[in-house]
Design an enzyme around this catalytic site. Structure first.
Site, PDB file in Angstrom:
ATOM      1  N   LYS A 257      -7.303  25.575 -15.090  1.00 46.00           N
ATOM      2  CA  LYS A 257      -8.217  24.355 -13.886  1.00 46.00           C
ATOM      3  C   LYS A 257      -8.931  26.048 -13.531  1.00 46.00           C
ATOM      4  CE  LYS A 257      -7.282  22.792  -9.975  1.00 46.00           C
ATOM      5  NZ  LYS A 257      -6.866  22.711  -8.929  1.00 46.00           N
TER       6      LYS A 257
ATOM      7  N   ASP B 130      -2.792  21.224 -17.522  1.00 44.61           N
ATOM      8  CA  ASP B 130      -2.655  20.952 -16.153  1.00 44.61           C
ATOM      9  C   ASP B 130      -0.819  21.220 -15.211  1.00 44.61           C
ATOM     10  OD1 ASP B 130      -1.824  19.298 -13.942  1.00 44.61           O
ATOM     11  OD2 ASP B 130      -3.369  17.587 -14.127  1.00 44.61           O
ATOM     12  N   HIS B 131      -0.832  22.305 -14.190  1.00 47.47           N
ATOM     13  CA  HIS B 131       0.805  22.798 -13.851  1.00 47.47           C
ATOM     14  C   HIS B 131       1.138  22.227 -13.938  1.00 47.47           C
ATOM     15  CE1 HIS B 131      -0.522  23.143 -10.005  1.00 47.47           C
ATOM     16  NE2 HIS B 131       0.341  23.836  -9.889  1.00 47.47           N
TER      17      HIS B 131
ATOM     18  N   ASP C 101     -10.808  19.698  -5.774  1.00 44.79           N
ATOM     19  CA  ASP C 101      -8.849  20.270  -6.643  1.00 44.79           C
ATOM     20  C   ASP C 101      -7.618  20.106  -6.996  1.00 44.79           C
ATOM     21  OD1 ASP C 101      -7.893  23.424  -6.456  1.00 44.79           O
ATOM     22  OD2 ASP C 101      -7.137  22.696  -4.528  1.00 44.79           O
TER      23      ASP C 101
ATOM     24  N   HIS D  24      -4.397  17.064 -10.060  1.00 42.28           N
ATOM     25  CA  HIS D  24      -3.019  16.505 -10.233  1.00 42.28           C
ATOM     26  C   HIS D  24      -2.617  14.814  -9.961  1.00 42.28           C
ATOM     27  CE1 HIS D  24      -2.813  21.041 -10.818  1.00 42.28           C
ATOM     28  NE2 HIS D  24      -3.096  21.389  -9.781  1.00 42.28           N
TER      29      HIS D  24
HETATM   30  C1  BG6 Z   1      -3.856  23.734  -7.226  1.00 36.86           C
HETATM   31  C2  BG6 Z   1      -4.558  23.686  -5.972  1.00 36.86           C
HETATM   32  O1  BG6 Z   1      -4.383  23.298  -8.620  1.00 36.86           O
HETATM   33  O2  BG6 Z   1      -2.580  23.549  -7.452  1.00 36.86           O
HETATM   34  C3  BG6 Z   1      -3.540  24.602  -4.911  1.00 36.86           C
HETATM   35  O3  BG6 Z   1      -5.659  24.273  -6.345  1.00 36.86           O
HETATM   36  C4  BG6 Z   1      -2.919  23.746  -4.913  1.00 36.86           C
HETATM   37  O4  BG6 Z   1      -4.957  24.351  -3.845  1.00 36.86           O
HETATM   38  C5  BG6 Z   1      -1.889  23.905  -5.724  1.00 36.86           C
HETATM   39  O5  BG6 Z   1      -2.095  24.525  -3.429  1.00 36.86           O
HETATM   40  C6  BG6 Z   1      -0.768  22.149  -5.842  1.00 36.86           C
HETATM   41  O6  BG6 Z   1      -0.085  22.872  -7.000  1.00 36.86           O
HETATM   42  P1  BG6 Z   1       2.099  23.152  -6.673  1.00 36.86           P
HETATM   43  O7  BG6 Z   1       2.296  23.470  -7.976  1.00 36.86           O
HETATM   44  O8  BG6 Z   1       2.430  24.087  -5.476  1.00 36.86           O
HETATM   45  O9  BG6 Z   1       2.340  21.983  -5.602  1.00 36.86           O
END
Ligand code: BG6
Length: 502
Positions: A161, A190-191, A248, A253
């Site tokens: 992303k 998308d992690h 973002d 997410h």
């Molecule tokens: C990322 C965003 O994709 O996801 C960040 O760019 C955010 O801004 C992060 O902090 C949140 O992911 P996680 O896994 O830390 O909740």
């Protein structure tokens, strides 16, 4: 989410090529995930890694940089053996992503690696780079015939992303990628989908008979999805000031959480069956007209803390002093289908909120009051089903119970399941399952082109309105609070209120 078709078996032969291998993601997530997969015996013996980046490192430097100083001995023999095994098959190629010469050298290196490790010409290209290279790299790879699948060998490209910054740029990126790749070769990552608890959402809904019958407008009053962070933007001002909270977090997410919560049962766990159901939800979201934007959304930006201990967003490095980029965004969405008609879905996300917490809450309709009406009980609390995605992963259900004593009195109690009480597992980065699935060719947990475009279409009117209308009240929330006051009104108008994650 179910196991991958070949779960538990090692992947087939392949080389993982990481573009942007000297960056943070490779160091913190990708290499540690490969190490965890190696430790669990899930990588083929015919496996290698090639890192590509501009820094002039040697293979040895690459290995020591990504594994860090204390890397050689973690005090865990299986872990050390896995790291050693992986380190031996890691290569580095220094080069400019824009230069054709980089790709010629990559091609030569891959031929050698194929010969040495019998990786059979199967390549997974991971684009862990700035977005401006997402089109360029596949095109350059294509010119070297590195993306064409010949014979039995496969070629896949993982795109990180942000996938575009609006509908138009996402469509353009999809088009450019399709010039050199088939859709089945593109893995838009998308992690959030790598998080155990997000995958568990599907298991919870569809592996248990008792929840699904109540999972609809007849029993659910509203749904809240929160992704709160207590941190600010760190060193990411350059990226974040161009993106903002909505871009973002929401079309990617939060929409993953939304679609997995709201979708119909898929007919199978085949990648397209699941993604077809997800995309139907995105397409069923009621379009928001620009007149409706102020009543359906809230934006915020944090100021400095009263004590001065936390600086205002506008004072962060690489952020414009008059920036109107939101660091907080909340939406009220309605899904026009039989299951959810009339049930609002409230989404919120922000930086510098009171705590780090991602959760989904289903608020059930209250019980009819008749039984307790003459007993001095002023109200029955609604039942809340809370799916905690992160941290303290788990699920809880709140309900009313009689307080002990001679008088009929109610108290709200909770049934609580915590992941850590039941399952013992090695710490994971969240990328293991995604990389593993990608090597197996299972795209269930990756976004399809139509999903990405449908998600951008939903937020397009809000992005446009926010772009065109300067917010007069920024900064409008203090660090450590749950966002601007208007976010409470978003629910209060419907007679509801936010659950403030404990
Ligand atoms: C990322 C965003 O994709 O996801 C960040 O760019 C955010 O801004 C992060 O902090 C949140 O992911 P996680 O896994 O830390 O909740």
């Amino acid at each position: 989410m179910p196991s991958s078709p070949s779960a538990g078996l090692p992947t087939g032969p392949c080389v993982v090529v990481i573009f942007g291998a000297s960056g943070d993601l490779a160091h913190r997530k990708l290499i540690p995930s490969l190490e965890n997969l190696a430790r669990e015996g899930l990588l083929s013996p015919s496996f290698a890694v090639v890192g590509v980046a501009t820094r002039p490192w040697t293979n040895e430097e690459f290995r020591s940089r990504v594994f860090g100083d204390g890397a050689s001995d973690s005090g865990d023999s299986a872990g050390n053996a896995a790291r050693q095994w992986l380190a031996e098959r890691m290569y580095y190629l220094s080069g400019d992503f824009r230069s054709p010469e980089t790709y010629q050298r990559l091609r030569e290196l891959l031929i050698n690696v194929d010969q040495q490790y019998a990786t059979k010409g199967n390549y997974l290209f991971y684009l862990s780079t700035a977005p401006q290279f997402f089109s360029e790299i596949p095109q350059q790879l294509d010119r070297q015939k590195l993306t064409s699948e010949t014979g039995d060998s496969w070629r896949r490209v993982v795109v990180e992303k942000p996938f575009g910054r609006d509908l138009k740029s996402a469509q353009e990126l999809n088009e450019t990628l399709r010039e050199t790749l088939g859709e089945q070769q593109i893995y838009r990552i998308d992690h959030y989908l790598g998080k155990e608890t997000v995958q568990n959402l599907v298991a919870f809904r569809f592996a248990n008979g008792m929840f699904e019958p109540t999972w609809n407008r007849r029993y659910v009053d509203y749904v809240q999805i929160t992704a709160a962070e207590d941190q600010g933007i760190g060193h990411r001002g350059r990226y974040y000031d161009q993106a903002g909270a909505l871009r973002d977090m929401i079309p990617n997410h939060l929409f993953q959480l939304l679609t997995l919560t709201a979708m119909e049962p898929p007919i199978s766990f085949d990648a397209d069956a699941v993604r077809n159901e997800q995309v139907k939800i995105l397409k069923a979201i009621q379009p928001i007209s620009s007149e409706e934007v102020p009543r359906s959304s809230v934006r915020g930006q944090y100021g400095a803390s009263a004590s001065g201990g936390v600086i205002a967003y506008r004072d962060e490095k690489y952020v414009a002093a008059d920036s109107i980029t939101p660091t907080f965004a909340a939406l009220r969405l309605m899904i026009d289908n039989w299951r959810w008609s009339g049930v609002p879905f409230y989404l919120r996300t922000g930086k510098r909120l009171p705590k780090r917490s991602t959760e989904i809450v289903l608020c059930f309709k209250k019980a009819p009051f008749t039984l307790f009406r003459n007993m001095g009980i002023s109200r029955c609390a609604p039942n809340l089903l809370i799916l905690r995605v992160h941290p303290d992963e788990g699920i809880s259900l709140s309900f009313d119970a009689k307080r002990p004593g001679a008088v009929m009195n109610l108290g709200n109690v909770e049934m609580n399941f915590s992941y850590q009480d039941y399952f013992d597992s090695q710490p994971q980065t969240g990328y293991e399952r995604l990389l593993y699935d990608c090597m197996l060719g299972d795209a269930t947990l990756f976004q399809r082109a139509d999903m990405v475009e449908a998600a951008w279409s939903v937020v397009a009117p809000i992005l446009e309105y926010w772009q065109e209308t300067i917010p007069g009240d920024f900064p409008n929330y203090s660090p450590g609070t749950w966002g601007p006051p208007a976010v409470d009104e978003l629910l209060a108008r419907d007679g509801f209120c936010w659950r403030h994650c404990e």
